[in-house]
Design a protein around this motif. Structure first.
Motif, short mmCIF file in Angstrom:
data_model
loop_
_atom_site.label_atom_id
_atom_site.label_comp_id
_atom_site.label_asym_id
_atom_site.label_seq_id
_atom_site.Cartn_x
_atom_site.Cartn_y
_atom_site.Cartn_z
N GLU A 107 47.99 7.94 38.54
CA GLU A 107 47.17 6.96 39.23
C GLU A 107 46.11 7.63 40.11
O GLU A 107 44.96 7.20 40.15
N HIS A 110 43.51 9.16 37.66
CA HIS A 110 43.08 8.29 36.55
C HIS A 110 43.29 9.00 35.20
O HIS A 110 42.38 9.13 34.38
N ARG A 167 49.25 7.11 29.11
CA ARG A 167 48.72 5.78 29.37
C ARG A 167 48.91 4.95 28.10
O ARG A 167 48.54 5.37 27.00
#
Length: 343
Positions: A107, A110, A167
């Motif tokens: 997080e 990214h 992700r």
């Protein structure tokens, strides 16, 4: 909201399964779902999973006929709801803050893929495995293509999927799945597809995964699994989809040869490893198969000089012995190496 979907394929893992489950349920990141895919287990794995499922709603349990680890993971991917996806093997376990640490890092920067170190145990020896890339630095698309993708073709030391957090959109938007019917290196293949599409990758110095190399497992059953034939089949993998501005067909051919040669040398060490208890006559046949293989002969003919110059003195002697089919020299050199390593 599910933050991380953790996919755990299970096949006859009742000896280790409870430890694995407890390590997952104790995670400091509570917003996880744990997708256990029981891949046709014939031991008590199913009953263990059902007992824990009754105690914790985060456990999702799927039963299917035995199809292999790749298809079990693909089954888990189909129902994963998390923003990120992680993988754990049923005979391993994780530290209490494992997924929390990877999630916070992903997080913060990214990231599409977050990679950490891991603890490994083999033949009674424990060590920490690290990737050969700079830690605590963001690798962006061009650097990934230039430096990391070639490594997946030439080595297998970063193939593991369970020390990585992905992700979910990276996997699902690009329809990435584990290959079916691949005899060896399915994790590396999956990773090569993911890294090829990733915009940001990060390597952590943190280690929170405990990989247990179980004697008799698929990766250690040298004779029963016909490991050399699997190495030959893996060499035939087509990596043309990884070609980019830094990686052409010629580069890929050399990298594939480098991996093949490295793996046959490693396999020879396994043949002579006392832990594997291979009978003398069986070992002779295995070594002969390796030395007289058309694939081995062709690769050593085409790439011997290229790879030879990159190796240490010890490795050069082994390569020389393989090239000239000197099985006695191979046994003596490996025995000498094993003796030195014991001192």
């Amino acid at each position: 909201m599910v933050t991380i979907s953790v996919i755990i394929p299970v096949y006859n893992a009742d000896k280790f399964l409870e430890r694995c489950i407890k390590s997952l349920l104790s995670q400091t990141l509570a917003s996880c779902e744990f997708i256990f895919v029981n891949d046709g287990s014939t031991d008590s794995s199913q009953s263990i999973l059902e007992q824990f499922q009754q105690k914790d709603v985060r456990i999702k349990l799927i039963h299917q006929e035995n199809k292999g680890v790749s298809e079990a993971r693909n089954t888990g991917l189909k129902i994963a709801q998390g923003t990120y996806i992680g993988f754990v093997d049923a005979d391993d376990y994780v530290e209490y803050n494992f997924f929390d640490t990877l999630y916070q890092t992903a997080e913060k920067h990214h990231l599409d893929i977050t990679v950490c170190n891991y603890f490994s145990s083999q033949d009674g020896t424990a060590f920490t495995s690290k990737a050969p890339f700079k830690e605590h630095a963001v690798y962006e698309s061009n650097t990934i293509k230039k430096d990391i993708l070639p490594y997946f073709i030439s080595h297998e030391t970063i193939n593991s999927i369970w020390n990585k957090l992905y992700r979910t959109s990276l996997i699902k938007d690009n329809a990435i799945i584990f290959p079916k019917g691949v005899p060896l290196g399915e994790d590396g293949w999956f990773n090569s597809l993911c890294f090829a599409k990733a915009d940001k990758v990060y390597f952590l110095s943190y280690a929170g995964y405990h990989y247990i190399d179980v004697s008799g497992s698929a990766t250690r059953n040298i004779v029963g699994k016909n490991y050399f034939q699997r190495i030959e089949q893996e060499y035939e993998n087509d990596y043309s989809h990884l070609q980019n501005a830094y990686l052409d067909a010629s580069n890929i051919s050399v990298l594939k040869a480098h991996k093949y040669i490295t793996k046959v040398v490693s396999l020879l060490h396994e043949y002579y490893n006392p832990v594997n208890a291979i009978e003398i006559e069986t070992r002779k046949l295995l070594v002969k198969e390796l030395l007289t293989s058309k694939t081995t002969i062709k690769i050593f003919k085409d790439y011997y000089k290229t790879v030879f110059l990159q190796k240490s003195k010890y490795e050069r002697v082994v390569l020389f012995a393989i090239k000239h089919k000197l099985s006695v020299l191979i046994s003596l050199v490996i025995a000498y190496s094993n003796l030195r390593n014991k001192r």
